[in-house]
Design a protein around this motif. Structure first.
Motif, PDB file in Angstrom:
ATOM      1  N   GLN A 231       0.719  -1.091  -0.035  1.00 57.98           N
ATOM      2  CA  GLN A 231      -0.073  -0.044  -0.102  1.00 57.98           C
ATOM      3  C   GLN A 231       0.831   1.292   0.130  1.00 57.98           C
ATOM      4  OE1 GLN A 231      -2.622  -0.266   3.456  1.00 57.98           O
ATOM      5  NE2 GLN A 231      -3.458  -1.883   2.718  1.00 57.98           N
ATOM      6  N   ARG A 232       0.378   2.258  -0.660  1.00 54.60           N
ATOM      7  CA  ARG A 232       1.024   3.563  -0.695  1.00 54.60           C
ATOM      8  C   ARG A 232       2.334   3.547  -1.079  1.00 54.60           C
ATOM      9  NH1 ARG A 232      -1.131   2.712   3.813  1.00 54.60           N
ATOM     10  NH2 ARG A 232       0.873   2.261   5.048  1.00 54.60           N
ATOM     11  N   ASN A 233       2.702   2.773  -2.184  1.00 51.58           N
ATOM     12  CA  ASN A 233       3.889   2.540  -2.903  1.00 51.58           C
ATOM     13  C   ASN A 233       3.950   3.348  -4.172  1.00 51.58           C
ATOM     14  OD1 ASN A 233       5.143   0.560  -1.308  1.00 51.58           O
ATOM     15  ND2 ASN A 233       3.702  -0.833  -1.967  1.00 51.58           N
ATOM     16  N   THR A 234       5.060   4.029  -4.597  1.00 49.30           N
ATOM     17  CA  THR A 234       5.225   5.054  -5.813  1.00 49.30           C
ATOM     18  C   THR A 234       6.139   4.298  -6.599  1.00 49.30           C
ATOM     19  OG1 THR A 234       4.768   6.840  -4.189  1.00 49.30           O
ATOM     20  CG2 THR A 234       5.789   7.287  -6.537  1.00 49.30           C
ATOM     21  N   LEU A 235       5.709   3.791  -7.578  1.00 48.57           N
ATOM     22  CA  LEU A 235       6.580   3.231  -8.353  1.00 48.57           C
ATOM     23  C   LEU A 235       6.275   3.926  -9.774  1.00 48.57           C
ATOM     24  CD1 LEU A 235       5.285  -0.393  -8.014  1.00 48.57           C
ATOM     25  CD2 LEU A 235       7.047   0.632  -7.054  1.00 48.57           C
ATOM     26  N   ALA A 236       7.480   4.545 -10.386  1.00 49.54           N
ATOM     27  CA  ALA A 236       7.284   5.721 -11.469  1.00 49.54           C
ATOM     28  C   ALA A 236       8.576   5.653 -12.287  1.00 49.54           C
ATOM     29  CB  ALA A 236       7.107   7.032 -10.992  1.00 49.54           C
ATOM     30  N   ALA A 237       8.377   5.705 -13.662  1.00 53.07           N
ATOM     31  CA  ALA A 237       9.416   6.037 -14.585  1.00 53.07           C
ATOM     32  C   ALA A 237       9.533   7.531 -14.739  1.00 53.07           C
ATOM     33  CB  ALA A 237       9.257   5.198 -15.885  1.00 53.07           C
TER      34      ALA A 237
END
Length: 196
Positions: free
Chosen positions: A189-195
């Protein structure tokens, strides 16, 4: 008075006397304590000359060599541990395992196959790496590129300049940023995975 009444006190007196005699032999008597050791074994004379047979087993890589502040993996697996310590690895490192708190690990001049990190508040710099597995909290990892990233913890930050081919997250409040991302499995939960 009956015969039975006379037998009971006599029987009790006899039993008491027997118990008293039996326990008299159990009295503690102070004596000197003595420790007895077995005799030393006699030396054995050997008449044979030891021989060394050639080994068919694969050679075992030597343990990492430390030169100054650097540790050369020399093709061997490396284990790092401690608290509030700095490590610099160079050379071929097929597997690096680190466990501790507030470690500062520099692997930018090493070729790392797999990096396993268990601990909290560690700071890691690594070039390209095959796999990174993190278990712990509040770790920061900067990498050039990663083939497989697995996060099992909380509040970890991973930043890759290049691509992360596959990401699996099983914790909460983690942040992953990369030049590009391949497959992503976010099980927290509440993880940020971004390119970028």
């Amino acid at each position: 008075m009956s015969f039975r009444a006379l037998r009971r006190p006599a029987a009790l007196a006899a039993v008491s006397a027997l118990v008293g005699v039996a326990l008299a032999g159990c009295a503690l008597v102070p004596s000197a304590r003595e420790t007895v050791l077995p005799p030393a074994p006699a030396p054995v004379a050997s008449t044979s000359v030891p021989t060394v047979a050639p080994s068919t087993a694969a050679p075992v890589p030597a343990p990492p060599a430390v030169v100054g502040d650097e540790m050369d993996c020399g093709g061997a697996a490396v284990q790092l541990s401690g608290a509030d310590q700095d490590f610099t690895l160079v050379g071929e490192c097929p597997e690096v395992t680190a466990g501790g708190t507030e470690l500062d690990i520099d692997m930018t001049r090493a070729t790392v196959g797999t990096f396993l990190l268990n601990g909290d508040r560690n700071d890691v710099d690594v070039a390209s790496v095959g796999a990174i597995v993190v278990g712990g909290q509040d770790n920061e990892i900067d990498a050039s590129a990663v083939t497989q990233l697995t996060l099992n913890g909380e509040r970890n930050e991973v930043e890759a300049d290049g691509r992360i081919d596959a990401v699996t997250v099983s914790g909460n409040d983690n942040r992953v940023t990369a030049g590009s991302l391949g497959t992503v499995a976010d099980q927290g939960q509440r993880n940020t995975l971004a390119a970028r």
